[in-house]
Design an enzyme around this catalytic site. Structure first.
Site, PDB file in Angstrom:
ATOM      1  N   SER A 183       0.800  -1.217   0.000  1.00  0.00           N
ATOM      2  CA  SER A 183       0.000   0.000   0.000  1.00  0.00           C
ATOM      3  C   SER A 183       0.837   1.272   0.000  1.00  0.00           C
ATOM      4  CB  SER A 183      -0.967   0.005   1.180  1.00  0.00           C
ATOM      5  OG  SER A 183      -0.287  -0.213   2.396  1.00  0.00           O
ATOM      6  N   HIS A 211      -5.148  -3.458  -2.823  1.00  0.00           N
ATOM      7  CA  HIS A 211      -4.774  -2.544  -3.908  1.00  0.00           C
ATOM      8  C   HIS A 211      -4.587  -3.241  -5.251  1.00  0.00           C
ATOM      9  CE1 HIS A 211      -4.306   0.754  -1.068  1.00  0.00           C
ATOM     10  NE2 HIS A 211      -3.757  -0.145  -0.275  1.00  0.00           N
ATOM     11  N   LYS A 243     -11.986   0.341  -2.377  1.00  0.00           N
ATOM     12  CA  LYS A 243     -10.941   0.989  -3.171  1.00  0.00           C
ATOM     13  C   LYS A 243     -11.336   0.933  -4.649  1.00  0.00           C
ATOM     14  CE  LYS A 243      -7.802   0.818   0.572  1.00  0.00           C
ATOM     15  NZ  LYS A 243      -7.113  -0.038   1.520  1.00  0.00           N
TER      16      LYS A 243
END
Ligand code: PLP
Length: 391
Positions: A183, A211, A243
């Site tokens: 991250s 991610h 996300k």
């Protein structure tokens, strides 16, 4: 309101943090999520969200959310194991299992809770959990919560992981844990090597793909797909939905026995209210876009290339990342803050990440790109960086 008996101590610690340039503070965003946002009343071009595909405010997702709210109200009313598990949650678990190619999926209310739940739920006394030192805080906290012993290895160092596995040879069970895409650095875990080491040492592997999911791999299937791993050689995967997916919540994908065990034992699953069903409905709509709209990932890759080429020409220190997380290492905390501030004065927002979130002397600007950015946005950022980093 009375003061705590250690009020003065807290106050002193706050002052110390401020003086060290490490004081954390939230800003107030108004209006829609996107790359052009209003923060503390000022219009800003943002390079610091994790909305990598630009889906958080997509009209299909908003529509699905509204429709579900009209039908089912807002709150789920209870934990999954009581009456909180709606047909939207069920449908989403099935869709995610199909999408990831894993046997079964279990929804959690947040990624933080999924990580606590899966590590604590699968391990007990006598086991060992072995983590990359740069793993996300929620994974490290999962390691603190479990009664298993926790070992760590230097970031991405497979040789040291091998040594740790030898140290853990006497443990009853071994679980290797890693971010899929890191991250704060943006690099991708060496998953094939990790899986080979795991097999050699009879260890299991857990990948947190917060991610990677939606961003890399075929149709956005994440780190496992990025490496084309065979279905019988896949780790347990945690994916988060707040996300790239643009909604919220998280899931664990694994085989039937792992999921059933988590349902019995993961306390952050059992003892919490299920997410509002409309969020699951919104995620179902998003998953369609994630899978079908490859152009978002292609646009992202074009922007990443443009940014890296431009930043390299400026002599900025980048990290080896092919993902939308593009850190620029500055080193000194206060210098990083000053550059962040000077960008902000020009209406550009980037994350300034300082210790303890990252190692000492590696304070950085964390630029994150989104499919909603345009080439002109990257040009603007590069021009401002040239001025701000010139001295
Ligand atoms: C954001 C993040 C999480 C936490 O997910 P939430 O759904 O935001 O709680 C977990 N792991 C990593 C690597 C993350 O970046």
């Amino acid at each position: 309101m009375s003061q705590l008996p250690w009020h003065e101590e807290l106050n002193a610690a706050l002052s110390e943090r401020k003086a060290a340039g490490r004081y954390r503070q939230s800003r107030l965003r108004t209006g829609e999520q996107g790359v052009n946002i209003v923060v503390d009343g000022k219009p800003m071009l943002s390079f610091c969200s994790n909305d990598y595909l630009g889906l958080a405010a997509h009209s299909d997702i908003k529509q699905a959310f509204k429709k579900a709210i009209d039908k089912e109200g807002v709150g789920s009313g209870a934990a999954h194991l009581l009456t909180g598990h709606s047909h939207y949650h069920q449908q989403l678990e099935e869709a995610l299992a199909e999408f990831t190619g894993q046997q079964r999926v279990l929804l959690f209310s947040t990624g933080y809770m999924a990580n606590l739940g899966v590590i604590d739920g699968l391990l007990s006394r006598g086991d060992m959990v072995i983590q990359d030192k740069l793993n996300h805080a929620s994974l490290l906290d999962g390691g603190r919560l479990t009664e298993a012993e926790q070992l760590r290895f230097p970031h991405a160092d497979m040789g040291r992981l091998h040594k740790r596995l030898h140290t853990a040879a006497h443990a009853k069970h071994r679980l290797i844990v890693s971010d899929g895409v890191f991250s704060m650095d943006g690099d991708i875990a060496a998953l094939p090597e990790m899986m080979a080491l795991a097999e050699q040492h009879r260890a299991a592997v857990l990948i947190d793909d917060a991610h990677g999911f939606g961003v890399i791999g075929k149709g956005g299937r994440g780190t496992v797909s990025h490496y084309n791993l065979a279905a019988d050689k896949t780790p347990i995967v945690v994916g988060t939905l707040g996300k790239a997916i643009g909604t919220g919540g998280a899931f664990v994908a694994a085989d039937e026995v792992v999921i059933e065990s988590l349902i019995q034992k993961a306390r952050s699953y059992v003892y919490t209210t299920a997410q509002p069903p409309a969020i699951a409905a919104a995620t179902l709509a998003s998953l369609q876009l994630v899978e079908n709209e490859n152009w978002r990932r292609e646009q992202l890759q074009d922007l990443i290339k443009q940014f890296r080429q431009g930043a390299e020409q400026l002599g900025l220190e980048l990290m080896p990342s092919i993902t939308p997380i593009q850190p620029i290492v500055i080193g000194d905390d206060k210098k990083a803050l000053a550059i962040g501030k000077s960008l902000e004065d020009k209406g550009l927002l980037v994350g300034v990440i300082r210790p303890p979130t990252v190692p000492n002397n590696t304070a950085r600007l964390r630029v994150t790109l989104s499919a909603s950015h345009r080439a002109e946005d990257i040009e603007k950022l590069l021009a401002a960086l040239e001025l701000a980093c010139a001295h």
